[in-house]
Design a protein around this motif. Structure first.
Motif, PDB file in Angstrom:
ATOM      1  N   SER A   1       0.102 -13.488  11.018  1.00  0.00           N
ATOM      2  CA  SER A   1       1.383 -14.523  12.030  1.00  0.00           C
ATOM      3  C   SER A   1       2.454 -13.681  11.711  1.00  0.00           C
ATOM      4  CB  SER A   1       0.975 -16.219  10.692  1.00  0.00           C
ATOM      5  OG  SER A   1       1.140 -15.217   9.611  1.00  0.00           O
ATOM      6  N   HIS A   2       2.108 -13.009  11.013  1.00  0.00           N
ATOM      7  CA  HIS A   2       3.727 -11.746  11.552  1.00  0.00           C
ATOM      8  C   HIS A   2       4.963 -13.173  10.024  1.00  0.00           C
ATOM      9  CE1 HIS A   2       7.900  -9.356  12.076  1.00  0.00           C
ATOM     10  NE2 HIS A   2       6.484  -9.010  12.285  1.00  0.00           N
ATOM     11  N   ASN A   3       4.492 -13.568   9.033  1.00  0.00           N
ATOM     12  CA  ASN A   3       5.921 -15.096   8.907  1.00  0.00           C
ATOM     13  C   ASN A   3       5.501 -13.886   6.850  1.00  0.00           C
ATOM     14  OD1 ASN A   3       6.915 -16.076   6.857  1.00  0.00           O
ATOM     15  ND2 ASN A   3       5.556 -17.792   7.985  1.00  0.00           N
TER      16      ASN A   3
ATOM     17  N   PHE B   1       5.048   0.820  19.079  1.00  0.00           N
ATOM     18  CA  PHE B   1       5.975  -0.085  18.927  1.00  0.00           C
ATOM     19  C   PHE B   1       5.288  -1.976  18.128  1.00  0.00           C
ATOM     20  CE2 PHE B   1       5.862   1.929  22.740  1.00  0.00           C
ATOM     21  CZ  PHE B   1       7.301   2.288  23.388  1.00  0.00           C
ATOM     22  N   ASP B   2       6.104  -2.661  18.104  1.00  0.00           N
ATOM     23  CA  ASP B   2       5.591  -3.358  17.091  1.00  0.00           C
ATOM     24  C   ASP B   2       5.816  -5.124  17.730  1.00  0.00           C
ATOM     25  OD1 ASP B   2       5.920  -2.084  15.477  1.00  0.00           O
ATOM     26  OD2 ASP B   2       7.236  -2.812  13.928  1.00  0.00           O
ATOM     27  N   ASP B   3       5.235  -5.738  17.220  1.00  0.00           N
ATOM     28  CA  ASP B   3       4.883  -7.427  17.856  1.00  0.00           C
ATOM     29  C   ASP B   3       5.057  -7.828  18.851  1.00  0.00           C
ATOM     30  OD1 ASP B   3       6.667  -7.015  14.756  1.00  0.00           O
ATOM     31  OD2 ASP B   3       8.704  -8.470  16.123  1.00  0.00           O
ATOM     32  N   GLY B   4       3.668  -7.411  19.816  1.00  0.00           N
ATOM     33  CA  GLY B   4       3.971  -8.002  20.964  1.00  0.00           C
ATOM     34  C   GLY B   4       2.181  -7.901  20.398  1.00  0.00           C
TER      35      GLY B   4
ATOM     36  N   ASN C   1      -2.239  -2.557  13.645  1.00  0.00           N
ATOM     37  CA  ASN C   1      -2.759  -4.220  12.542  1.00  0.00           C
ATOM     38  C   ASN C   1      -0.863  -4.445  11.785  1.00  0.00           C
ATOM     39  OD1 ASN C   1      -2.641  -6.599  11.086  1.00  0.00           O
ATOM     40  ND2 ASN C   1      -4.931  -6.380  10.451  1.00  0.00           N
ATOM     41  N   HIS C   2      -0.384  -5.719  12.550  1.00  0.00           N
ATOM     42  CA  HIS C   2       0.683  -6.293  12.235  1.00  0.00           C
ATOM     43  C   HIS C   2       0.506  -7.648  11.652  1.00  0.00           C
ATOM     44  CE1 HIS C   2       5.023  -5.253  11.888  1.00  0.00           C
ATOM     45  NE2 HIS C   2       5.254  -6.253  12.860  1.00  0.00           N
ATOM     46  N   THR C   3      -0.372  -7.668  10.872  1.00  0.00           N
ATOM     47  CA  THR C   3      -0.517  -9.471  10.111  1.00  0.00           C
ATOM     48  C   THR C   3      -1.134 -10.292  11.464  1.00  0.00           C
ATOM     49  OG1 THR C   3       1.508  -9.987   9.865  1.00  0.00           O
ATOM     50  CG2 THR C   3       1.110  -8.461   8.146  1.00  0.00           C
TER      51      THR C   3
ATOM     52  N   PRO D   1       3.660  -3.543   7.532  1.00  0.00           N
ATOM     53  CA  PRO D   1       3.774  -4.237   7.455  1.00  0.00           C
ATOM     54  C   PRO D   1       5.348  -5.197   7.475  1.00  0.00           C
ATOM     55  CG  PRO D   1       4.602  -1.982   6.019  1.00  0.00           C
ATOM     56  CD  PRO D   1       3.518  -1.933   6.572  1.00  0.00           C
ATOM     57  N   PRO D   2       4.633  -5.755   8.060  1.00  0.00           N
ATOM     58  CA  PRO D   2       6.293  -6.726   9.136  1.00  0.00           C
ATOM     59  C   PRO D   2       7.642  -6.732   7.863  1.00  0.00           C
ATOM     60  CG  PRO D   2       3.966  -7.935   8.688  1.00  0.00           C
ATOM     61  CD  PRO D   2       3.549  -6.655   7.716  1.00  0.00           C
ATOM     62  N   PHE D   3       8.104  -6.418   9.204  1.00  0.00           N
ATOM     63  CA  PHE D   3      10.237  -6.424   8.365  1.00  0.00           C
ATOM     64  C   PHE D   3       9.776  -5.490   7.211  1.00  0.00           C
ATOM     65  CE2 PHE D   3       8.864 -11.340   9.099  1.00  0.00           C
ATOM     66  CZ  PHE D   3       9.128 -10.802  10.071  1.00  0.00           C
ATOM     67  N   GLY D   4       9.180  -4.134   7.479  1.00  0.00           N
ATOM     68  CA  GLY D   4       8.763  -3.022   6.053  1.00  0.00           C
ATOM     69  C   GLY D   4       8.932  -3.921   4.463  1.00  0.00           C
TER      70      GLY D   4
END
Ligand SMILES: [Zn+2]
Length: 246
Positions: free
Chosen positions: A124-126, A69-72, A120-122, A161-164
């Motif tokens: 700020s996820h920018n 699960f990502d982004d939470g 870890n998904h960074t 990595p965000p957005f792959g």
């Protein structure tokens, strides 16, 4: 379908390049188009990237799969997802965004206390950060790791990595921070999907031993279909396991 994409694109590019000696403007243009496509595949396909090797599937013959699960964490949907996982006795991987972890430390603690693995998904996820120098990417990763460590007492060693998006700078930053990249081999498309049955069918048709399924714990549809998705996966004879189990 894209299994041999690197060989196909480079092979075609070289083939056409050879023909440039026969002097055709079209051949030169096609060479650049193919090489450009090859670079795009490497940047935007976490599964096929040569810039950064990611674990996208575990090589096994056992009928096991992994949920990620990502982004939470999300205050709206992560609690529902956690309760569903608990009810089904299923453990998962949560790739948390540092900024969200800062907002909802109790949820991060709950994820960890209930036996799930946190990655870890960074911070700020920018997406723009992916194209910045590796020192900035490394700072983003370390910032998120420090927040997650302060909350759980564990420093994550897995990164998504965000957005792959992958590139040499991200690869360098991960090497410096001693982390491994985890991708996926099944996308749920839960960020755009509106039809639950279609989403469950799409995932279950693509299952194979060792698959890593990409979901998002900040999506309403994901929280709504999770119970049925777990049942469907199990009815197909697959066991959902945690990366920590293997
Ligand atoms: Zn993400």
């Amino acid at each position: 379908m894209l299994k041999n994409i690197h060989i196909i694109l480079i092979g075609l590019a070289l083939f056409i390049l050879l023909h440039t000696f026969l002097d055709t403007v079209f051949a030169v243009l096609m060479t650049f188009v193919l090489l450009f496509s090859w670079i795009i595949v490497n940047i935007f396909s976490v599964k096929h990237s040569l810039f950064l090797k990611s674990i996208c599937r575990i090589r096994t013959k056992e009928k096991i799969v992994f949920l990620s699960f990502d982004d939470g964490p999300s205050d709206q949907f992560t609690p529902v997802i956690l309760s569903t996982l608990k009810r089904n006795n299923v453990k998962a991987l949560f790739f948390c965004i540092g900024q969200h972890a800062e907002l909802y430390p109790d949820l991060v603690r709950r994820i960890s206390d209930e036996g799930h693995r946190i990655g870890n998904h960074t911070y700020s996820h920018n997406w723009k950060n992916a194209f910045k120098p590796s020192s900035i990417i490394e700072a983003e990763i370390n910032h998120a790791n420090n927040i997650l460590f302060d909350i759980t007492g564990c420093k994550p060693d897995l990164f998504r990595p965000p957005f792959g998006i992958t590139n040499p700078s991200i690869s360098k930053a991960l090497k410096s921070s001693g982390m491994n990249s985890v991708g996926w081999d099944i996308r749920s498309f839960d960020t755009i999907s509106k039809e639950s049955q279609k989403m469950i069918r799409r995932i279950s048709e693509k299952l194979r031993p060792g698959s890593i399924i990409l979901l998002h714990d900040n999506r309403e549809i994901t929280s709504r279909i999770l119970n049925e998705l777990i049942q469907t996966i199990q009815n197909k004879g697959y066991k959902i396991v945690s990366l920590a189990d293997i």
